[in-house]
Design an enzyme around this catalytic site. Sequence first.
Site, short mmCIF file in Angstrom:
data_model
loop_
_atom_site.label_atom_id
_atom_site.label_comp_id
_atom_site.label_asym_id
_atom_site.label_seq_id
_atom_site.Cartn_x
_atom_site.Cartn_y
_atom_site.Cartn_z
N ASP A 140 18.20 -14.81 -32.49
CA ASP A 140 18.76 -15.72 -33.48
C ASP A 140 18.65 -17.15 -32.93
O ASP A 140 18.33 -17.34 -31.76
CB ASP A 140 20.24 -15.40 -33.77
CG ASP A 140 21.06 -15.31 -32.50
OD1 ASP A 140 20.73 -15.99 -31.50
OD2 ASP A 140 22.05 -14.56 -32.49
N ASP A 181 20.55 -20.97 -32.59
CA ASP A 181 21.73 -21.80 -32.77
C ASP A 181 21.26 -23.23 -32.93
O ASP A 181 20.23 -23.62 -32.39
CB ASP A 181 22.65 -21.70 -31.54
CG ASP A 181 23.20 -20.29 -31.36
OD1 ASP A 181 23.64 -19.72 -32.37
OD2 ASP A 181 23.16 -19.77 -30.24
N ASP A 203 25.96 -22.66 -19.93
CA ASP A 203 26.09 -21.85 -18.72
C ASP A 203 24.88 -21.95 -17.79
O ASP A 203 24.96 -22.50 -16.69
CB ASP A 203 26.46 -20.39 -19.05
CG ASP A 203 25.60 -19.75 -20.13
OD1 ASP A 203 24.61 -20.39 -20.57
OD2 ASP A 203 25.89 -18.61 -20.52
P1 ATP Z 1 21.42 -13.87 -26.63
O1 ATP Z 1 19.95 -13.75 -26.67
O2 ATP Z 1 22.06 -12.71 -25.99
O3 ATP Z 1 22.06 -14.27 -27.94
P2 ATP Z 1 22.21 -16.51 -25.89
O4 ATP Z 1 21.80 -17.34 -24.71
O5 ATP Z 1 21.83 -17.01 -27.23
O6 ATP Z 1 21.69 -15.06 -25.61
P3 ATP Z 1 24.89 -16.61 -26.88
O7 ATP Z 1 26.07 -15.85 -26.42
O8 ATP Z 1 24.35 -16.36 -28.23
O9 ATP Z 1 23.77 -16.35 -25.79
O10 ATP Z 1 25.25 -18.14 -26.68
C1 ATP Z 1 24.43 -19.19 -27.17
C2 ATP Z 1 24.41 -20.34 -26.18
O11 ATP Z 1 25.73 -20.87 -25.98
C3 ATP Z 1 23.93 -19.97 -24.78
O12 ATP Z 1 22.53 -20.00 -24.68
C4 ATP Z 1 24.59 -21.04 -23.92
O13 ATP Z 1 23.87 -22.23 -23.99
C5 ATP Z 1 25.91 -21.25 -24.62
N1 ATP Z 1 26.98 -20.37 -24.06
C6 ATP Z 1 27.34 -19.15 -24.49
N2 ATP Z 1 28.34 -18.63 -23.77
C7 ATP Z 1 28.64 -19.56 -22.84
C8 ATP Z 1 29.61 -19.64 -21.79
N3 ATP Z 1 30.45 -18.62 -21.54
N4 ATP Z 1 29.63 -20.76 -21.05
C9 ATP Z 1 28.79 -21.80 -21.31
N5 ATP Z 1 27.87 -21.77 -22.27
C10 ATP Z 1 27.78 -20.68 -23.03
MG MG Z 2 22.36 -16.11 -29.15
#
Ligand code: ATP
Ligand code: MG
Length: 418
Positions: free
Chosen positions: A30, A32, A115
């Site tokens: 997805d 963001d 993160d």
């Molecule tokens: P996935 O492919 O599993 O969705 P993702 O990197 O998109 O991985 P998400 O949980 O959807 O992970 O979070 C989106 C974004 O928000 C991350 O890429 C990161 O930049 C930020 N983020 C999410 N959780 C945290 C956290 N606990 N601390 C800091 N930044 C975070």
């Molecule tokens: Mg994500």
Amino acid sequence: MLYRLKESGYQAYLVGGGVRDMLLGREPKDFDVATNARPEEIKELFRSCHLIGRRFRLAHVRFGRDIIEVATFRALPVPGEEEGEAPGEDLHIENGRIMRDNIYGTVEEDAWRRDFTINSLYYNIADFSVVDYAGGLEDLQAGWIRLIGDPVQRYREDPVRMLRAVRFAAKLGFRIHPGTEAPLFELGYLLDDIPPARLFEEVLKLFLGGCAVETFELLRHYRLFQHLFPLTEEDLAQEHEGFPVKLVVRALANTDERIAADKPVTPAFLFAALLWGPMRRAIEEIRTESMTDFEAIQEAGGIVISRQAQRVALPKRYTLPMREIWAMQPRLTQISGKRPLSLLGHPRFRAAYDFLLLRGEAGEDVQELCEWWAAFQEVNADQRQAMLRSGVAGTAKKRRRRRRKKPAGAAEADMAAE
Ligand code: ATP
Ligand code: MG
């Protein structure tokens, strides 16, 4: 969406996992969006927009079947401002801590509060460039999972980042950078303060991401697993002939195979497997002479689930099927009379039978039963009647008598089979 924001004079970027996966040539799950538009401003631009969240308001904008999360740039919480200061007008109390509300920031500030470096890449649709403040492109090239900022401090701020480090390492096949890796061995206890409901969400991501086996091994390596599944860890630590490890790993490997084949997976089955070792021990502990197998399993199930739920919340919609899968295990040992035919029609039969197979693969003494049930499902009605009359593997009663003659270890394996 991005263009609408841009045309209205706002900055708008794709960010997070979507950009990371796209740059790696993987299919993004997805996207963001991060923008300098405020939530209320986003809402004005998009009819299908919902604002969610209390502390940080996010906009969910629906596009057909997809929902895109649009977040306003945020800055890092300033150390010292989060705790201990008198609440000012933009501060409020949450969970007993003083929080600053809606600390909006610039895109650069937004980049630093994320993160990992590889999660902090911004794709600018205005000129198709990637904006990289934290060194994410280099780490993406080299295959490093690296926290932005001081790792210990970042883990303390949010201990779930430890689980995220492991999840991304397993999923992307990356290594965790030494500075980011070292504290993992020491800081697992921080997870004990995370609300069980949040850990449940994280555990689903850990084990349903298609790399459950690798993830499990890393979690154990970093001594994090014990903080999620303490009962399971206790059981794994006392393995006899590899049994509990084998069962858990087989269950996780099945899950990975199903996900790779686009088949549905049920968390209930997985949790039932993760907790089967603890179940067998609990049954041993509470069992009395007068108890039936069914009663013992019900009581042990209640104990194991309530203890596990103190760490990782287990919603009812999963614990009910888990308990049914367990409760059907002794019923599957009765292979004569009317029972087997009615079991075949039970809505949980397939899961319970798969669970029996799993136990067999892990080395429990149920192979004969597995074969019987496999054959029973294959044959026609007349042949079924013949199977029920001959009762090849004997009734549960016969099995129990036989069990008593066996040495201790084997008896235990059989007990669980009944
Ligand atoms: P996935 O492919 O599993 O969705 P993702 O990197 O998109 O991985 P998400 O949980 O959807 O992970 O979070 C989106 C974004 O928000 C991350 O890429 C990161 O930049 C930020 N983020 C999410 N959780 C945290 C956290 N606990 N601390 C800091 N930044 C975070
Ligand atoms: Mg994500």
